[in-house]
Design an enzyme around this catalytic site. Structure first.
Site, short mmCIF file in Angstrom:
data_model
loop_
_atom_site.label_atom_id
_atom_site.label_comp_id
_atom_site.label_asym_id
_atom_site.label_seq_id
_atom_site.Cartn_x
_atom_site.Cartn_y
_atom_site.Cartn_z
N GLY A 13 0.85 -1.12 0.06
CA GLY A 13 0.03 -0.08 -0.18
C GLY A 13 0.80 1.39 0.06
O GLY A 13 2.18 1.26 0.64
N GLY A 79 -0.86 -9.71 -5.60
CA GLY A 79 -0.18 -10.52 -6.70
C GLY A 79 1.01 -10.81 -6.18
O GLY A 79 2.35 -10.58 -6.57
N GLY A 115 6.47 -2.68 3.39
CA GLY A 115 5.76 -3.34 4.57
C GLY A 115 6.37 -4.70 4.79
O GLY A 115 7.26 -5.20 4.16
N ASP A 116 5.85 -5.29 5.79
CA ASP A 116 6.17 -6.73 6.18
C ASP A 116 6.09 -7.62 5.14
O ASP A 116 6.75 -8.73 4.75
CB ASP A 116 5.54 -7.16 7.45
CG ASP A 116 4.13 -7.09 7.58
OD1 ASP A 116 3.39 -6.49 6.67
OD2 ASP A 116 3.51 -7.83 8.51
N GLY A 117 4.84 -7.69 4.59
CA GLY A 117 4.47 -8.64 3.48
C GLY A 117 5.22 -8.31 2.36
O GLY A 117 5.90 -9.58 1.85
N THR A 139 5.18 1.93 6.28
CA THR A 139 3.82 1.34 6.48
C THR A 139 3.25 2.38 7.29
O THR A 139 3.81 2.79 8.35
CB THR A 139 3.65 -0.05 6.96
OG1 THR A 139 2.45 -0.26 7.50
CG2 THR A 139 4.71 -0.50 7.89
N ASP A 141 0.80 1.15 9.21
CA ASP A 141 0.42 0.58 10.40
C ASP A 141 1.69 0.52 11.30
O ASP A 141 1.42 0.26 12.60
CB ASP A 141 0.20 -0.89 9.86
CG ASP A 141 -1.06 -0.88 8.78
OD1 ASP A 141 -1.55 0.08 8.60
OD2 ASP A 141 -1.03 -1.95 8.18
N ARG A 279 -22.19 9.85 15.62
CA ARG A 279 -21.94 10.06 14.31
C ARG A 279 -20.54 9.28 13.89
O ARG A 279 -19.78 9.20 14.91
CB ARG A 279 -21.78 11.36 13.84
CG ARG A 279 -23.15 12.19 13.84
CD ARG A 279 -23.93 11.89 12.53
NE ARG A 279 -25.11 12.59 12.56
CZ ARG A 279 -26.31 12.44 13.17
NH1 ARG A 279 -26.29 11.43 14.10
NH2 ARG A 279 -27.40 13.42 13.01
N HIS A 285 -8.48 6.24 3.16
CA HIS A 285 -7.09 6.37 2.56
C HIS A 285 -6.54 8.02 2.55
O HIS A 285 -5.54 8.16 2.05
CB HIS A 285 -7.30 6.02 0.81
CG HIS A 285 -7.53 4.70 0.90
ND1 HIS A 285 -8.56 3.95 1.28
CD2 HIS A 285 -6.53 3.57 0.66
CE1 HIS A 285 -8.39 2.70 0.95
NE2 HIS A 285 -7.26 2.47 0.73
O1 F6P Z 1 -1.16 -1.80 5.26
C1 F6P Z 1 -1.80 -0.26 4.96
C2 F6P Z 1 -3.06 -0.21 4.90
O2 F6P Z 1 -3.57 1.01 4.62
C3 F6P Z 1 -3.89 -0.90 6.05
O3 F6P Z 1 -3.79 -0.04 7.36
C4 F6P Z 1 -5.32 -0.94 5.47
O4 F6P Z 1 -6.00 -2.05 6.20
C5 F6P Z 1 -5.19 -1.45 4.08
O5 F6P Z 1 -3.94 -0.96 3.63
C6 F6P Z 1 -5.92 -0.99 2.91
O6 F6P Z 1 -5.56 -1.62 1.99
P1 F6P Z 1 -6.34 -1.07 0.42
O7 F6P Z 1 -5.53 -0.09 0.11
O8 F6P Z 1 -6.02 -2.33 -0.51
O9 F6P Z 1 -7.48 -0.86 0.66
#
Ligand code: F6P
Length: 361
Positions: A13, A79, A115-117, A139, A141, A279, A285
């Site tokens: 991401g 992918g 990131g980690d993945g 990341t 996260d 609310r 994003h």
């Molecule tokens: O890992 C980063 C992240 O923004 C997470 O916090 C979130 O769950 C995910 O990616 C959202 O992914 P996508 O952009 O595929 O919706």
């Protein structure tokens, strides 16, 4: 003699600070005599008959680019080349295709920003293809091990804090319970840090299972005992109830969990149980696509420069990392083996509890 070459790609991401990182890699690399090959769309740019790339030059990677969110190279968080989902639904190992394309570029080293993945996938490719890999952590996260900070995290925290700053006056104007839902997957760092900085009354994170009795009690106490007319709640997208379930998780096209929307569930329950008007804002994003704040520009710059130093020293299979105001380097294997979620016994959770912030436990 042809110039030495370093490939660079952004993977997973996007987040704020990726372009600042690419700028640092390019400037430091070119000054050290390398040509910088920017591979497009992460590993997706290495699929097919020929690699997709562009040569990055200092002129192109100026301070205008540094200020921008996103990544000029493009990226993908889909992918996995080792189990690639083909259009006909079958799964194929396409790692050799990627390695062949990398080899065709004649790189002396590859710098992977991820990131980690992504780091795990790139390392597997590097081991299989004998590629000299350096990792740069990014990341929002902030869940990658062995580094205190990853590119993008500070900007996400800043964005969520600013959202709370904006929600507070409207909550107070309308006597409302305001819920802000933030990202972070299984790590609650964004919610915890911005919750404290943004003055939240309740912070729900995946590491601390919540129950409605506790959440409702805190809301009722604020409204009826403490006499305040508004309540601010920040919740991380992957929070879990005491029985361990997460709610409203959907799956993406590759069957991976996709979070988002739990705030609405929490809101309905709070209104049902307490009768207070609630609310929800799902920040989504917005946390990723903005200009990096200064700290992310600094980390990105220091990481990019350090990555080039490691290439010059021929010190591979290492990830640059942030530790005690310094950039260090650690084995990539150790970084991906030590997932870093919120330590519930560490300073920030203790600080929040001492301030009277409720975690729903
Ligand atoms: O890992 C980063 C992240 O923004 C997470 O916090 C979130 O769950 C995910 O990616 C959202 O992914 P996508 O952009 O595929 O919706």
């Amino acid at each position: 003699m042809s110039k030495k070459k370093i490939g660079v790609l952004t993977s997973g991401g996007d987040c704020a600070g990726l372009n600042a990182t690419l700028r640092a890699v390019t400037h430091a690399g070119v000054r050290s005599g390398y040509e910088i090959i920017g591979i497009e769309d992460g590993t997706a740019g290495l699929l097919g008959d020929t690699p997709r790339y562009r040569i990055l030059t200092p002129n192109m990677m100026d301070t205008i680019v540094m200020r921008q969110g996103g990544t000029i190279l493009g990226t993908t968080n889909k992918g996995d080349p080792f189990k690639f989902l083909m259009p006909d639904g079958s799964i194929k190992n396409r790692s050799e295709e990627i390695i062949a394309n990398l080899n065709s570029l004649n790189l002396d080293a590859l710098i992977g920003i991820g990131g980690d993945g992504s780091m795990a996938i790139l390392r597997k490719l590097a081991t299989q293809g004998n590629i000299n890999l350096i990792g740069i952590p990014k990341t929002i996260d902030n869940d990658l091990g062995k580094t205190e900070n990853s590119v993008g995290f500070e900007t996400a925290v800043w964005t969520a804090t600013e959202a709370l700053d904006r929600l507070q006056p409207t909550a107070a104007s309308h006597d409302r319970v305001m819920i802000l839902e933030v990202m972070g997957r299984d790590a609650g760092h964004i919610a915890l840090n911005s919750g404290i900085a943004g003055g939240a009354d309740i912070i729900l994170i995946p590491e601390i299972p919540y129950n409605f009795d506790s959440v409702n009690k805190r809301i009722i106490d604020i409204r009826e005992k403490e006499g305040r007319n508004f309540v601010l709640i920040i919740i991380s997208e992957a929070i879990k109830t005491v029985d361990g379930s997460d709610v409203l998780t959907s799956k993406d096209s590759e069957n991976q969990k996709r979070y988002g929307g739990v705030g609405h569930y929490i809101s309905e329950r709070i209104t049902e149980d307490t009768g207070f008007e609630t609310r929800v804002t799902v920040l989504g994003h917005i946390q990723r696509g903005c200009p990096p704040i200064p700290m992310d520009r600094l980390i990105a710059s220091a990481f990019g420069v350090k990555a080039i130093e490691l290439v010059k020293q021929q010190k591979f299979d290492r990830m640059v990392a942030w530790s005690e105001r310094e950039v260090i380097d650690v084995p990539i294997s150790e970084a991906i083996a030590s997932y870093q979620d919120v330590d519930i016994n560490a300073t920030m959770v203790k600080t929040a509890r001492a301030l009277g912030i409720c975690f729903g436990d």
